[in-house]
Design an enzyme around this catalytic site. Structure first.
Site, mmCIF file in Angstrom:
data_model
loop_
_atom_site.group_PDB
_atom_site.id
_atom_site.type_symbol
_atom_site.label_atom_id
_atom_site.label_comp_id
_atom_site.label_asym_id
_atom_site.label_seq_id
_atom_site.Cartn_x
_atom_site.Cartn_y
_atom_site.Cartn_z
ATOM 1 N NE ARG A 1 15.712 -45.073 -144.100
ATOM 2 C CZ ARG A 1 16.627 -44.394 -144.017
ATOM 3 N NH1 ARG A 1 17.307 -44.349 -142.833
ATOM 4 N NH2 ARG A 1 17.564 -44.416 -145.103
ATOM 5 C CE LYS B 1 16.750 -40.471 -146.180
ATOM 6 N NZ LYS B 1 17.781 -39.990 -144.877
ATOM 7 C CD GLU C 1 17.366 -37.229 -137.184
ATOM 8 O OE1 GLU C 1 18.104 -37.485 -137.803
ATOM 9 O OE2 GLU C 1 16.198 -37.574 -137.004
HETATM 10 C C1 LIG Z 1 18.694 -40.266 -143.972
HETATM 11 C C2 LIG Z 1 18.715 -39.611 -142.756
HETATM 12 C C3 LIG Z 1 19.414 -39.905 -141.579
HETATM 13 C C4 LIG Z 1 20.586 -40.953 -141.988
HETATM 14 O O1 LIG Z 1 20.103 -42.246 -142.314
HETATM 15 P P1 LIG Z 1 20.739 -43.067 -143.051
HETATM 16 O O2 LIG Z 1 20.148 -44.408 -143.156
HETATM 17 O O3 LIG Z 1 22.336 -43.731 -141.859
HETATM 18 O O4 LIG Z 1 21.582 -42.697 -144.244
HETATM 19 C C5 LIG Z 1 19.609 -39.320 -140.476
HETATM 20 N N1 LIG Z 1 18.611 -38.361 -140.236
HETATM 21 C C6 LIG Z 1 17.822 -37.739 -141.207
HETATM 22 C C7 LIG Z 1 17.230 -36.610 -140.810
HETATM 23 C C8 LIG Z 1 17.828 -38.387 -142.563
HETATM 24 O O5 LIG Z 1 17.190 -38.073 -143.466
#
Ligand SMILES: *Cc1c(COP(=O)(O)O)cnc(C)c1O
Length: 359
Positions: free
Chosen positions: A101, A202, A238
């Site tokens: 990622r 991210k 989300e």
């Molecule tokens: C990090 C994150 C997640 C969750 O991802 P994981 O890999 O399951 O920790 C979901 N939404 C957002 C906006 C994030 O930054």
């Protein structure tokens, strides 16, 4: 003369009773920074690959005021945890997925990135150097935070001439306070991500714009915000820092990762686990109306793990969902944390051992 106060990050301070553990009130941990002893730092100059990287004492880093991260937000973060097993070992959950990622995000933001091997090694070294901060089993986890930032100066718009990979760690407990389900508020005004933007990676820049809606929701008594898609405002996307699932009958649905959804590693794992126990797991467009007659709603993420949603407030309706021991979210939580802590067999090879953490 002994100092009157030990700084919390002093490397030479074992707890009174047990030298294997730092002096932490594990029961009181929430999701806040507890500084640990060491961090990992590696640099990459323009046109080269990343330096080998070093473990150094945890502390401030020097950075140009003109760095790309400070001026233009050229930066990514990751988040994963080290879990203590009953017999004292430490393991990571799917660190390869975080490495991939970070690579995807780096390509989107025109940054150099570490190899998969270097990423995993950096995370392992950080956890190992801070092993006395990995909480005892059942008392929390060591949260590891890899950062990839444009650390070199860039006044014109463009990639930084130097990138830094830094990994630091903090023991953490539960992300949202309390043990009951979350109370979410649907946000009809602010959007987290836009098609063509960076919502699917991210990027550090995704988070400061959601602080305002999050604080507003919290001041009205909600635990978090549920964002809708920016293009139509009709579909759920989300929650501020976690993915969302809707359960109806035998179907478990979550918004598809088509650019505006962060592809959560917990999300992906929960899809597999739900299928294992006979549920139909679907990644698709999820219209907000489906919240009206869903049986259950839950959130997933490294920080929240799997957390039931008790209510969602949508326009002026407050919808309630099933939570508790009979809920699917509870079953999935038990399955996931069972694998992570070693209570259940890890049939997919998700757990990665950190050698040397025991003792
Ligand atoms: C990090 C994150 C997640 C969750 O991802 P994981 O890999 O399951 O920790 C979901 N939404 C957002 C906006 C994030 O930054």
């Amino acid at each position: 003369m002994a100092p009157a106060v030990h700084p919390p990050s002093s490397p030479a301070l074992p707890s009174d009773s047990d030298e294997r553990y730092a002096n932490v009130k594990w029961e009181e941990l929430g999701f806040a920074l507890t500084p640990t002893d060491y961090m990992y730092v590696a640099k990459c100059q323009k046109g080269e690959s990343f330096s080998e990287g070093k473990i150094v004492p945890y502390g401030n880093i020097d950075i140009s005021p003109c760095s790309a991260i400070l001026n233009y937000g050229q930066g990514l973060f990751e988040g994963l945890k080290a879990y203590r097993t009953e017999d004292g070992r430490c393991r990571l959950f799917r660190p390869d997925q975080n490495a991939l990622r970070m690579k995807m995000g780096a390509e989107r933001l025109c940054m150099a990135y570490p190899s998969l091997e270097q990423f995993i090694s950096a995370v392992k070294q950080t956890a190992l150097a801070n092993k006395r901060w990995v909480p005892p089993p059942g008392k929390g986890t060591l949260y590891l935070r890899p950062l990839l930032i444009g650390s070199g100066p860039a006044l014109g718009i463009g990639p930084a001439p130097e990138f830094t990979l830094c990994v630091y760690a903090s023991p953490v407990g539960s992300y949202h306070k309390g043990t009951s389900g979350l109370n979410l508020k649907v946000d009809h005004k602010n959007h987290r991500a836009h098609s063509g933007g960076t919502g699917g990676v991210k990027s550090c820049t995704n988070y400061s714009p959601i602080v305002k809606p999050l604080l507003e929701a919290k001041s009205s008594g909600f635990s978090d915000v549920l964002f809708l898609d920016a293009a139509t405002g009709r579909n759920i996307e989300e929650v501020s820092a976690c993915n969302i699932f809707v359960v109806k009958g035998n179907a478990v649905s979550t918004p598809a990762t088509s650019g505006t959804i962060l592809p959560g590693i917990t999300r992906k794992s929960i899809i597999d686990l739900a299928r294992d126990i006979g549920f139909r797991a679907e990644e698709r467009v999820v219209p907000v109306e489906e919240l009206l007659d869903a049986d259950e709603v839950f959130c997933t993420g490294t920080a929240v793990v799997v957390r039931a949603v008790e209510t969602i407030t949508f326009m002026d309706k407050k919808i309630e969902y099933k939570t508790g021991s009979e809920a699917l979210s509870t079953k999935l939580y038990e399955m996931l944390t069972g694998i992570q802590t070693g209570r259940l067999e890890d049939t997919r090879g998700w757990m990665v051992e950190i050698d040397g953490c025991n003792g």
